[in-house]
Every structure is written in C-alpha cells, then in structure tokens.
Design a protein around this motif. Structure first.
Motif, PDB file in Angstrom:
ATOM      1  N   GLU A  51     -51.071  -8.664  -4.524  1.00 32.79           N
ATOM      2  CA  GLU A  51     -49.952  -8.861  -3.591  1.00 32.79           C
ATOM      3  C   GLU A  51     -50.252  -8.194  -2.249  1.00 32.79           C
ATOM      4  OE1 GLU A  51     -45.110  -8.072  -3.276  1.00 32.79           O
ATOM      5  OE2 GLU A  51     -46.227  -7.417  -5.041  1.00 32.79           O
ATOM      6  N   GLN A  52     -50.826  -7.005  -2.288  1.00 32.56           N
ATOM      7  CA  GLN A  52     -51.187  -6.328  -1.037  1.00 32.56           C
ATOM      8  C   GLN A  52     -52.226  -7.127  -0.263  1.00 32.56           C
ATOM      9  OE1 GLN A  52     -51.910  -1.980  -0.853  1.00 32.56           O
ATOM     10  NE2 GLN A  52     -53.940  -2.476  -0.031  1.00 32.56           N
ATOM     11  N   ARG A  53     -53.224  -7.663  -0.979  1.00 32.43           N
ATOM     12  CA  ARG A  53     -54.268  -8.443  -0.310  1.00 32.43           C
ATOM     13  C   ARG A  53     -53.678  -9.671   0.385  1.00 32.43           C
ATOM     14  NH1 ARG A  53     -57.604 -12.817  -1.222  1.00 32.43           N
ATOM     15  NH2 ARG A  53     -56.540 -13.313  -3.168  1.00 32.43           N
ATOM     16  N   LEU A  54     -52.775 -10.368  -0.312  1.00 30.70           N
ATOM     17  CA  LEU A  54     -52.168 -11.560   0.273  1.00 30.70           C
ATOM     18  C   LEU A  54     -51.228 -11.202   1.420  1.00 30.70           C
ATOM     19  CD1 LEU A  54     -51.486 -13.634  -2.968  1.00 30.70           C
ATOM     20  CD2 LEU A  54     -53.323 -13.931  -1.282  1.00 30.70           C
ATOM     21  N   GLU A  55     -50.535 -10.089   1.297  1.00 33.53           N
ATOM     22  CA  GLU A  55     -49.669  -9.648   2.390  1.00 33.53           C
ATOM     23  C   GLU A  55     -50.493  -9.300   3.619  1.00 33.53           C
ATOM     24  OE1 GLU A  55     -47.416  -6.413   0.825  1.00 33.53           O
ATOM     25  OE2 GLU A  55     -45.893  -7.694  -0.107  1.00 33.53           O
ATOM     26  N   ARG A  56     -51.640  -8.677   3.401  1.00 31.63           N
ATOM     27  CA  ARG A  56     -52.499  -8.317   4.527  1.00 31.63           C
ATOM     28  C   ARG A  56     -53.099  -9.556   5.159  1.00 31.63           C
ATOM     29  NH1 ARG A  56     -53.590  -7.044   8.430  1.00 31.63           N
ATOM     30  NH2 ARG A  56     -54.188  -5.087   9.403  1.00 31.63           N
ATOM     31  N   ARG A  57     -53.452 -10.541   4.328  1.00 37.26           N
ATOM     32  CA  ARG A  57     -53.943 -11.802   4.876  1.00 37.26           C
ATOM     33  C   ARG A  57     -52.841 -12.490   5.673  1.00 37.26           C
ATOM     34  NH1 ARG A  57     -57.099 -16.465   1.502  1.00 37.26           N
ATOM     35  NH2 ARG A  57     -58.671 -14.816   1.553  1.00 37.26           N
ATOM     36  N   SER A  58     -51.610 -12.425   5.191  1.00 33.12           N
ATOM     37  CA  SER A  58     -50.494 -13.016   5.921  1.00 33.12           C
ATOM     38  C   SER A  58     -50.338 -12.383   7.303  1.00 33.12           C
ATOM     39  CB  SER A  58     -49.196 -12.853   5.116  1.00 33.12           C
ATOM     40  OG  SER A  58     -48.099 -13.395   5.810  1.00 33.12           O
ATOM     41  N   ARG A  59     -50.637 -11.106   7.405  1.00 24.68           N
ATOM     42  CA  ARG A  59     -50.574 -10.429   8.703  1.00 24.68           C
ATOM     43  C   ARG A  59     -51.609 -11.014   9.662  1.00 24.68           C
ATOM     44  NH1 ARG A  59     -48.591  -5.154  10.130  1.00 24.68           N
ATOM     45  NH2 ARG A  59     -49.633  -4.316  11.985  1.00 24.68           N
ATOM     46  N   TRP A  60     -52.797 -11.330   9.132  1.00 26.77           N
ATOM     47  CA  TRP A  60     -53.814 -11.973   9.971  1.00 26.77           C
ATOM     48  C   TRP A  60     -53.387 -13.398  10.345  1.00 26.77           C
ATOM     49  CZ3 TRP A  60     -57.052  -9.388  12.618  1.00 26.77           C
ATOM     50  CH2 TRP A  60     -57.616  -8.199  12.132  1.00 26.77           C
TER      51      TRP A  60
END
Length: 219
Positions: A137-146
């Motif tokens: 979930e953190q990885r996808l949230e961080r990708r969403s930020r990009w």
C-alpha cells in the motif's frame, strides 16, 4: 512487543536525548541502505546483523523501530523523497523554459538522483515488492504521488497551450511504470545506453503523450 523501549532523557556527551536518538536512527538507516540495498537484501537481514552493521545494540534498535519492515518503510520513503526533491528543484529552476527543455531537466535530475547509488534503485524497485500488504500500500501510495507530479506538470503545460487538454491520470500511471522499468533495467546492465539517452527516450515518450498526432488542430 507493544511499543518501543523507553529512551533516556537529559544530555550525555554534549548531546541531548533527541540528538542521540536522531544519530542512532541515522546509523540504522545508513546500515539498512547498505544491507537491504546490496547484500544480503531485506529478506536476508536480521535485527542482529543490522545492529552490528550500525555499530549499535539490538536493544537500541528496538528503541527506534518495532521490526525490520519499519526500517524498510522509512528507507523507501526517504529514497523517494530524495528523488522528489531533485525533480522539484529542477522544475523550479526551469519554469520559464519551453516544455521539452523543462521535461528534459526534470527527468535528468530525477534519473541522476535515483541511479547515483544502485542501492537506491534496489530499495525502490526490488526490495519493497511483495513484503507485506502494508508496504505494498505504501509503494502504491508513493507511486500515486509521482502520478500527481506528472499530472500537475501536464496541467501546467495545458494551461500554457503546450499540451492537449485531457485527463492524464491513466497515461501518467502507465508512464511511471515505463520510467521505473527502464531505469531499473538500465542500471542492472540490461539496456546498452548512456543515461542521457535514457532521459531523452523518456522525454520523447512523455511529449508523445502530451502532444498526440494531430495536435494542435490544423498542425
């Protein structure tokens, strides 16, 4: 374990408790960057091995973190934060330049930051994968930020008349996947190219997304 151990207060060796804690945390993260990002990797590292590499005790580890997964989570965000700072600084410095020059400067800054240390690429693109639902979930949230970063740049280009007006979220998500995959494969030695060639290819892909065939009308 329900929480971290109590930490000492007061000054010792000229440093406050907060300063000592920050130094310990930095040493654990520096050691984790080496062990997780190189050998033996996150899954092959133990609390004892990380503590030894940091020159600290396991007791001190548990004063700062609950588990090794907590360390990886912090490190993943830290590596992404460095890259975002580099890209944002390049964006601020090139706001008055044409779209192609802005995009080139931003991607060059991002790529240079991410690839400057192969351990950062491994943390961001390899070690974080499949660890736990929480880190996924953190990885996808961080990708969403990009993705938000790309969409904001696209919206700015649209406002300047440099790009076609549309919803870019799906395209930005697909593009981020291309960026991650290409940089990982290049750093791993699977792509025979210079970093400038990699950046130029990414810029060409982005401009093709922002300026599709037939835009602007009548061109």
């Amino acid at each position: 374990m329900t929480g971290r151990l109590r930490q000492p207060t007061g000054r010792y060796g000229g440093k406050s408790a907060g300063e000592r804690q920050a130094e310990r945390r930095r040493r654990f993260l520096d050691a984790a960057l080496q062990l997780f990002g190189d050998s033996p990797g996150f899954r092959g590292t133990t609390v004892a091995a990380l503590s030894e590499a940091a020159g600290l005790s396991t007791r001190q580890f548990y004063e700062e973190f609950h588990t090794l997964e907590d360390v990886l989570a912090v490190l993943h965000l830290q590596v992404n934060g460095w890259a975002e700072e580099a890209a944002s600084a390049a964006l601020a410095e090139t706001r008055d330049l044409p779209l192609a020059e802005r995009a080139t400067a931003i991607f060059r800054a991002y790529a240079a930051n991410v690839t400057s240390d192969p351990r950062r690429i491994r943390i961001t693109f390899v070690e974080i994968i499949g660890v736990s639902p929480r880190l996924e979930e953190q990885r996808l949230e961080r990708r969403s930020r990009w993705v938000d970063f790309i969409c904001a740049g696209a919206a700015d280009a649209v406002a300047r008349g440099e790009a076609a007006p549309r919803d870019y979220r799906i395209a930005a998500t697909a593009f981020i996947g291309s960026v991650n995959g290409l940089l990982h494969d290049w750093r791993a030695g699977w792509v025979d190219a210079t970093l400038d060639e990699i950046v130029n290819e990414l810029v060409r892909q982005l401009l093709a997304i922002l300026r599709p065939t037939g835009w602007p009308p009548g061109a």
